[in-house]
Write an enzyme that holds these catalytic residues in place. Structure first.
Site, PDB file in Angstrom:
ATOM      1  N   ARG A 199     -15.398  33.225  13.046  1.00 44.23           N
ATOM      2  CA  ARG A 199     -14.344  32.729  13.754  1.00 44.23           C
ATOM      3  C   ARG A 199     -12.970  33.422  13.665  1.00 44.23           C
ATOM      4  NH1 ARG A 199     -15.564  27.295  11.746  1.00 44.23           N
ATOM      5  NH2 ARG A 199     -17.390  27.213  10.599  1.00 44.23           N
ATOM      6  N   ASP A 252      -9.300  28.206  13.324  1.00 44.05           N
ATOM      7  CA  ASP A 252     -10.617  28.367  12.630  1.00 44.05           C
ATOM      8  C   ASP A 252     -11.883  27.745  12.976  1.00 44.05           C
ATOM      9  OD1 ASP A 252      -8.893  26.344  11.567  1.00 44.05           O
ATOM     10  OD2 ASP A 252     -10.660  25.664  10.539  1.00 44.05           O
ATOM     11  N   ASN A 253     -11.680  27.085  14.196  1.00 45.80           N
ATOM     12  CA  ASN A 253     -12.585  26.263  14.917  1.00 45.80           C
ATOM     13  C   ASN A 253     -12.864  27.330  16.208  1.00 45.80           C
ATOM     14  OD1 ASN A 253     -12.843  24.410  12.756  1.00 45.80           O
ATOM     15  ND2 ASN A 253     -11.475  22.870  13.921  1.00 45.80           N
ATOM     16  N   LYS A 306     -24.425  22.163   6.198  1.00 45.92           N
ATOM     17  CA  LYS A 306     -23.003  21.515   6.344  1.00 45.92           C
ATOM     18  C   LYS A 306     -23.208  20.193   5.241  1.00 45.92           C
ATOM     19  CE  LYS A 306     -19.352  20.086   9.286  1.00 45.92           C
ATOM     20  NZ  LYS A 306     -18.972  20.147  10.976  1.00 45.92           N
ATOM     21  N   ARG A 335     -26.994  23.533  10.599  1.00 46.25           N
ATOM     22  CA  ARG A 335     -26.703  24.083  12.103  1.00 46.25           C
ATOM     23  C   ARG A 335     -26.905  25.240  12.233  1.00 46.25           C
ATOM     24  NH1 ARG A 335     -20.404  23.422  12.265  1.00 46.25           N
ATOM     25  NH2 ARG A 335     -20.124  25.306  10.891  1.00 46.25           N
ATOM     26  N   GLY A 356     -15.757  24.692   3.173  1.00 45.44           N
ATOM     27  CA  GLY A 356     -15.205  23.752   1.973  1.00 45.44           C
ATOM     28  C   GLY A 356     -16.376  22.895   1.516  1.00 45.44           C
ATOM     29  N   ARG A 357     -17.436  22.871   2.842  1.00 53.98           N
ATOM     30  CA  ARG A 357     -18.559  21.837   2.321  1.00 53.98           C
ATOM     31  C   ARG A 357     -19.900  22.529   2.826  1.00 53.98           C
ATOM     32  NH1 ARG A 357     -16.640  17.078   6.162  1.00 53.98           N
ATOM     33  NH2 ARG A 357     -16.045  18.563   7.827  1.00 53.98           N
TER      34      ARG A 357
END
EC number: 2.7.7.-
Length: 480
Positions: free
Chosen positions: A179, A248-249, A109, A172, A88-89
Site C-alpha cells: 500500500r 493506507d487503502n 481478514k 482475500r 489490525g485484524r
C-alpha cells in the site's frame, strides 16, 4: 496437485511485520467459497470439505509453506496524518507460487488481534465479509483491477459494533497487499533506506524488467501513477464510489482494495457520498480523481530521498494523462463511438446534466442506450425521462453523431453491451443477501454471486432493476 507457498515478504522485508498465528472463531463454518477461482488456482476440493471444520479458511490450520505475518503501515485518513496503522485484524498467511514465478497473497481478514489492532478487537463481522466478497468479485467480472475473495467463514463468536453481530473471516487474494501507507510509515519514521527497500521489493517482484535500469525508481513510480489513473477512470465510468480512499487503502499495483462503505450509483448523482461518516464529502463520487492525485502526492513525498522532484512531477502528470485518456476511451465505448470527435465531451456532459436533473439510474440509462438504432427516433429510454423534449433534442444529436461513423447497429450495440453492464452490486442487493445470511440462509448469497459473474447479460428480474424504496440511500459506514 500440491499447493506451494513462499514467504518473500517475510524473508525480504523484516522491518515491516510481526509474525503471529490467526486466532480461530467459535464454531467456525465455511458458508461460501469461490469455486471458479479455486479451480483456476488448482486448490484441492478436499480443502473445502465442511466435515474437516473451517480449516485454513478459519485460521484453524496452516498449509505447508505458510508463514503468517501482520503487516505494519501508516497513512493519511480523511486528509489527516493518522500515524501507525497496520493489519489490525488481517494476517498474510503466505504467498502462493504460481506459474512463471508470480505469486498470490493469501490474506485472512478477521483473523484476531495483532500488535496493530489499536482499540479494535481483531475481528470482522459477517456483514462486512459478505459485502467485500460480493464487491471484489463484482469488480473482477466488470473487468476492473481488484483483490479477489476466495472464502467466507461464519461463526458463533459475538462481535460488538453498532449492534452485536457475529464474527467471520474472509480469505482475500491479491498479487500484492503493498500500500501507499507502507512507504509513508518508514518515511515519517525517518528511515528512508527502508522506503527504498520497499521500492526495490516492488520492482524486483512486480516490475523485474526495470531492475538494472538506472532510472528504475522513476519508471516504477510513473507506472504506479498510471495504474492508479486507469483504475480511477474505471471506477468513474462504472459508477463505483469507494467511500474511504485513505492512503493506507491505496494499492501500489493499482488494485481496488479494502471494500468498506462503497456503493455503486443508483440515481446519477455526481456528489454521491457512500460513507455516512464522510461528513465533509471528501470521498464523494466526483472527487475521487482529485483524492487519488492527492494520495499519489503523499506517496511521492516519501520517494524524494531517491527520486528527483522533476521525475516525481512527470509521474504525477502521467496520472492525469492516464486518467483522462482511459476515461475518454471508456466513455466513448459506452456511447458506442468508434472514433473521437471534438464535440463528444459536450454531448456526454449534456447527457449527464439531463440525468442529474431527472435522477436517472446510471447503470440502466447506459444499458438502455446500448439498444439504440441510428435510424429510429424511438427508444425505451425516452419513457424514463420526464422532460421528453429535452431528451428528444439530445437523442437527435446523439443519433446524428452515430451516423457520422460507418458502423452498423449490430456491431455498435455489441460493443456497447460489452462495456455497459446490466447488473452492478447495488447496496440493496448486498443487504438482502446479508439479511438472509444473518438468519442462517445462504441461498441468496450464493445466487447473487452467480448473477454478478455475468454482469453484461440482460435480465428481466430485480437484479437489474432500480432499488425498491427501502433500498434507496442505504447508509453504509466504515464499521466492519
Amino acid at each position: 496437485m500440491t499447493l506451494s507457498f513462499t514467504a518473500r515478504w517475510r524473508d525480504e522485508l523484516p522491518a515491516t511485520y510481526t509474525a503471529l498465528l490467526p486466532t480461530p472463531l467459535k464454531n467456525a463454518r465455511l458458508i461460501w467459497y469461490n469455486d471458479k477461482l479455486a479451480q483456476q488456482l488448482a486448490i484441492p476440493a478436499s480443502l473445502f470439505d465442511a466435515t474437516n471444520g473451517a480449516g485454513v479458511w478459519g485460521g484453524e490450520t496452516l498449509l505447508p509453506g505458510m508463514s503468517p505475518v501482520a503487516q505494519v503501515y501508516s497513512g493519511h485518513q480523511f486528509g489527516v496524518w493518522a500515524g501507525q496503522l497496520g493489519d489490525g485484524r488481517g494476517i498474510l498467511l503466505g504467498e502462493q507460487l504460481l506459474a512463471y514465478g508470480s505469486t498470490l497473497d493469501w490474506h485472512l481478514k478477521g483473523a484476531g488481534l495483532t500488535p496493530y489492532s489499536r482499540m479494535g478487537d481483531g475481528r470482522a463481522v459477517l456483514r462486512s465479509t459478505i459485502r467485500e466478497s460480493l464487491a471484489s468479485e463484482a469488480m473482477h467480472y466488470l473487468g476492473i483491477p481488484t483483490t479477489r475473495a476466495l472464502s467466507i467463514v461464519a461463526s458463533d463468536t459475538p462481535v460488538q459494533r453498532e449492534t452485536q453481530e457475529t464474527g467471520a473471516m474472509l480469505m482475500r487474494l491479491a498479487q500484492s497487499h503493498m500500500r501507499f501507507g507502507h512507504f509513508e510509515h518508514f518515511y515519517y519514521r525517518r528511515e528512508p533506506e527502508k522506503v527504498q527497500q520497499l521500492a526495490d521489493f516492488a520492482i524486483r517482484h512486480y516490475w523485474p524488467q526495470w531492475q538494472d535500469v538506472p532510472e528504475k525508481y522513476a519508471l516504477w513510480f510513473e507506472e504506479v501513477a498510471a495504474r492508479t489513473g486507469r483504475l480511477i477512470a474505471e471506477w468513474q465510468t462504472v459508477g463505483f464510489s469507494h467511500g474511504v480512499m485513505n492512503t493506507d487503502n491505496m494499492s501500489i499495483l493499482g488494485l481496488t482494495i479494502d471494500y468498506g462503505p462503497f456503493g455503486f450509483l443508483d440515481d446519477y448523482d455526481p456528489g454521491f457520498i457512500g460513507n455516512h461518516s464522510d461528513h465533509q464529502g471528501r470521498y464523494r463520487f466526483d472527487n475521487q480523481p482529485l483524492v487519488a492525485l492527492w494520495n499519489l502526492q503523499r506517496l511521492a513525498q516519501t520517494l524524494t530521498p531517491f527520486i528527483e522532484i522533476d521525475a516525481l512531477n512527470r509521474a504525477l502528470d502521467r496520472y492525469q494523462d492516464a486518467l483522462l485518456t482511459h476515461y475518454g476511451q471508456r466513455m466513448r465505448q459506452k456511447l458506442g463511438f468508434f472514433t473521437e470527435q471534438k464535440d463528444d465531451n459536450a454531448l456526454l456532459n449534456e447527457l449527464f446534466s439531463l440525468m442529474a436533473r431527472e435522477g436517472s439510474d446510471y447503470t440502466r440509462t447506459f444499458r438502455m442506450l446500448s439498444h439504440t438504432e441510428q435510424q429510429s427516433a424511438s427508444s425505451p429510454l425516452r419513457d424514463t425521462f420526464i422532460d421528453r423534449a429535452a431528451f428528444d433534442a439530445w437523442f437527435d444529436r446523439y443519433r446524428a453523431r452515430l451516423r457520422t461513423e460507418a458502423v452498423d447497429d449490430a456491431l455498435r450495440q455489441q460493443q456497447m453491451q460489452r462495456v455497459n453492464p446490466a447488473v452492478v452490486l447495488r447496496n440493496w442487493l448486498a443487504q438482502r443477501a446479508i439479511d438472509a445470511a444473518e438468519q442462517g440462509d445462504m441461498a441468496e448469497l450464493h445466487r447473487l454471486h452467480e448473477v454478478l459473474r455475468q454482469p453484461f447479460t440482460d435480465r428481466d428480474d430485480d437484479y437489474a432493476s432500480r432499488p425498491p424504496e427501502w433500498g434507496k440511500r442505504l447508509e453504509v459506514s466504515c464499521s466492519s
